[in-house]
Design a protein around this motif. Sequence first.
Motif, PDB file in Angstrom:
ATOM      1  N   ASP A 200       0.838  -1.207   0.011  1.00  0.00           N
ATOM      2  CA  ASP A 200       0.141  -0.007  -0.131  1.00  0.00           C
ATOM      3  C   ASP A 200       0.788   1.417   0.038  1.00  0.00           C
ATOM      4  N   GLY A 201       1.919   1.171   0.548  1.00  0.00           N
ATOM      5  CA  GLY A 201       2.729   2.498   0.655  1.00  0.00           C
ATOM      6  C   GLY A 201       4.205   2.252   0.182  1.00  0.00           C
ATOM      7  N   PHE A 202       4.232   1.743  -0.821  1.00  0.00           N
ATOM      8  CA  PHE A 202       5.755   1.320  -1.522  1.00  0.00           C
ATOM      9  C   PHE A 202       6.151   2.663  -1.805  1.00  0.00           C
ATOM     10  N   ARG A 203       5.525   3.530  -2.728  1.00  0.00           N
ATOM     11  CA  ARG A 203       6.140   4.860  -2.995  1.00  0.00           C
ATOM     12  C   ARG A 203       6.751   5.761  -1.732  1.00  0.00           C
ATOM     13  N   PRO A 204       6.142   5.895  -0.747  1.00  0.00           N
ATOM     14  CA  PRO A 204       6.452   6.563   0.311  1.00  0.00           C
ATOM     15  C   PRO A 204       7.764   5.924   0.939  1.00  0.00           C
ATOM     16  N   ALA A 205       7.734   4.662   0.994  1.00  0.00           N
ATOM     17  CA  ALA A 205       8.989   3.948   1.467  1.00  0.00           C
ATOM     18  C   ALA A 205      10.041   4.171   0.524  1.00  0.00           C
ATOM     19  N   ARG A 206       9.962   4.156  -0.830  1.00  0.00           N
ATOM     20  CA  ARG A 206      10.944   4.336  -1.854  1.00  0.00           C
ATOM     21  C   ARG A 206      11.407   5.706  -1.450  1.00  0.00           C
ATOM     22  N   LEU A 207      10.660   6.629  -1.441  1.00  0.00           N
ATOM     23  CA  LEU A 207      10.926   8.208  -1.175  1.00  0.00           C
ATOM     24  C   LEU A 207      11.956   8.319   0.147  1.00  0.00           C
ATOM     25  N   ALA A 208      11.472   7.552   1.049  1.00  0.00           N
ATOM     26  CA  ALA A 208      12.188   7.576   2.217  1.00  0.00           C
ATOM     27  C   ALA A 208      13.741   7.151   2.045  1.00  0.00           C
ATOM     28  N   LEU A 209      13.697   6.020   1.370  1.00  0.00           N
ATOM     29  CA  LEU A 209      15.104   5.454   1.021  1.00  0.00           C
ATOM     30  C   LEU A 209      15.990   6.258   0.078  1.00  0.00           C
ATOM     31  N   ASN A 210      15.303   7.134  -0.606  1.00  0.00           N
ATOM     32  CA  ASN A 210      15.803   8.388  -1.480  1.00  0.00           C
ATOM     33  C   ASN A 210      16.408   9.358  -0.779  1.00  0.00           C
ATOM     34  N   GLU A 211      15.805   9.587   0.523  1.00  0.00           N
ATOM     35  CA  GLU A 211      16.512  10.516   1.490  1.00  0.00           C
ATOM     36  C   GLU A 211      17.508  10.105   2.211  1.00  0.00           C
ATOM     37  N   LEU A 212      17.457   8.585   2.511  1.00  0.00           N
ATOM     38  CA  LEU A 212      18.474   8.030   3.173  1.00  0.00           C
ATOM     39  C   LEU A 212      19.697   8.156   2.298  1.00  0.00           C
ATOM     40  N   ALA A 213      19.508   7.650   1.192  1.00  0.00           N
ATOM     41  CA  ALA A 213      20.794   7.302   0.220  1.00  0.00           C
ATOM     42  C   ALA A 213      21.359   8.756  -0.070  1.00  0.00           C
ATOM     43  N   ARG A 214      20.715   9.851  -0.035  1.00  0.00           N
ATOM     44  CA  ARG A 214      21.438  11.287  -0.249  1.00  0.00           C
ATOM     45  C   ARG A 214      22.310  11.476   0.970  1.00  0.00           C
ATOM     46  N   ARG A 215      21.785  10.945   2.273  1.00  0.00           N
ATOM     47  CA  ARG A 215      22.536  11.573   3.452  1.00  0.00           C
ATOM     48  C   ARG A 215      23.678  10.542   3.688  1.00  0.00           C
ATOM     49  N   VAL A 216      23.573   9.276   3.240  1.00  0.00           N
ATOM     50  CA  VAL A 216      24.524   8.285   3.556  1.00  0.00           C
ATOM     51  C   VAL A 216      25.248   7.746   2.541  1.00  0.00           C
ATOM     52  N   TRP A 217      24.927   7.748   1.272  1.00  0.00           N
ATOM     53  CA  TRP A 217      25.181   7.149   0.097  1.00  0.00           C
ATOM     54  C   TRP A 217      25.783   8.092  -0.744  1.00  0.00           C
ATOM     55  N   ASN A 218      26.809   7.446  -1.669  1.00  0.00           N
ATOM     56  CA  ASN A 218      27.056   8.283  -2.769  1.00  0.00           C
ATOM     57  C   ASN A 218      26.111   8.567  -3.883  1.00  0.00           C
ATOM     58  N   PRO A 219      25.306   9.609  -4.071  1.00  0.00           N
ATOM     59  CA  PRO A 219      24.108   9.728  -4.850  1.00  0.00           C
ATOM     60  C   PRO A 219      24.239   9.262  -6.012  1.00  0.00           C
ATOM     61  N   ASP A 220      25.640   9.028  -6.793  1.00  0.00           N
ATOM     62  CA  ASP A 220      25.915   8.678  -8.216  1.00  0.00           C
ATOM     63  C   ASP A 220      26.243   7.290  -8.304  1.00  0.00           C
ATOM     64  N   ALA A 221      26.079   6.663  -7.098  1.00  0.00           N
ATOM     65  CA  ALA A 221      26.625   5.171  -7.110  1.00  0.00           C
ATOM     66  C   ALA A 221      25.674   4.276  -7.993  1.00  0.00           C
ATOM     67  N   GLU A 222      26.493   3.252  -8.419  1.00  0.00           N
ATOM     68  CA  GLU A 222      25.538   2.010  -9.172  1.00  0.00           C
ATOM     69  C   GLU A 222      25.562   1.038  -8.191  1.00  0.00           C
ATOM     70  N   PRO A 223      24.592   0.116  -8.536  1.00  0.00           N
ATOM     71  CA  PRO A 223      24.377  -1.032  -7.668  1.00  0.00           C
ATOM     72  C   PRO A 223      25.493  -2.058  -7.704  1.00  0.00           C
ATOM     73  N   PRO A 224      25.910  -2.759  -6.481  1.00  0.00           N
ATOM     74  CA  PRO A 224      27.103  -3.447  -6.562  1.00  0.00           C
ATOM     75  C   PRO A 224      26.715  -4.930  -7.108  1.00  0.00           C
ATOM     76  N   VAL A 225      26.378  -4.830  -8.306  1.00  0.00           N
ATOM     77  CA  VAL A 225      26.137  -6.181  -9.158  1.00  0.00           C
ATOM     78  C   VAL A 225      26.642  -5.886 -10.458  1.00  0.00           C
ATOM     79  N   ALA A 226      26.767  -7.214 -11.346  1.00  0.00           N
ATOM     80  CA  ALA A 226      27.183  -7.108 -12.545  1.00  0.00           C
ATOM     81  C   ALA A 226      26.211  -6.707 -13.654  1.00  0.00           C
ATOM     82  N   TRP A 227      25.995  -5.789 -14.197  1.00  0.00           N
ATOM     83  CA  TRP A 227      24.680  -5.575 -15.152  1.00  0.00           C
ATOM     84  C   TRP A 227      25.222  -5.810 -16.713  1.00  0.00           C
TER      85      TRP A 227
END
Length: 227
Positions: A200-227
């Motif tokens: 029911d709340g996937f989008r708000p949860a996703r937006l919350a993680l967007n904020e978390l990523a901006r605070r603790v993550w390299n915003p330009d990082a790529e996922p740590p898997v082989a694409w």
Amino acid sequence: MVLANCRAQFTATDFDFVARVLSRQGSRISLIELLSDPECRDEMLDNDALTRALLSREGQVQVSQQLYFYILARTVLRRQGIEDRELADYIGALLLKFSKTQQLQSPHEKLPHQFNYIVEMLEALATASAAEAFLIRVHIGNYALFLSGMFHAWVERRQQRGAPDFSFYEDIGRTSFKTAAHHKLAYQLELAQVYHQLADGFRPARLALNELARRVWNPDAEPPVAW
């Protein structure tokens, strides 16, 4: 499986950290209260001083990953109006699990599957048993939430080249969690309500993680898997 169990794995060092930080704020904190009263402990963990301390170098080296991810997940989820602690516990555990690359690619340690793409997971559903399908559905939801939440810039860059946009991740995530929520294993694992909330709340949860990523993550990082 990702379980909502960060709070069940806090260490003595974690409790000491919480008591020390809150004592600096003038709160009269007892380690006995932290250890013996779960409701009191949950209220203490909502104090903004803990978030500030964890985002400092001092805080990061003094606590378990379970405490670190739970408090930060709880903080950003509340800013999106999501107050449920079990959901914060689950997303904290999700971040902990997917911080290990091999966990990001595998729905469960007892399954042979290794996935890099959601389409591969959807294809695997065709020949999966009921239990395997449940595990894959949950993994699709977790995977979609983690990628679209923690790698916002990466999704946008790929979108410009014709890859799926955020609506794709939100739709597939909602559908997967909704399906998983009705499976008997979800009730046995006491995760049905968490899956319903994520559906029911996937989008708000996703937006919350967007904020978390901006605070603790390299915003330009790529996922740590082989694409």
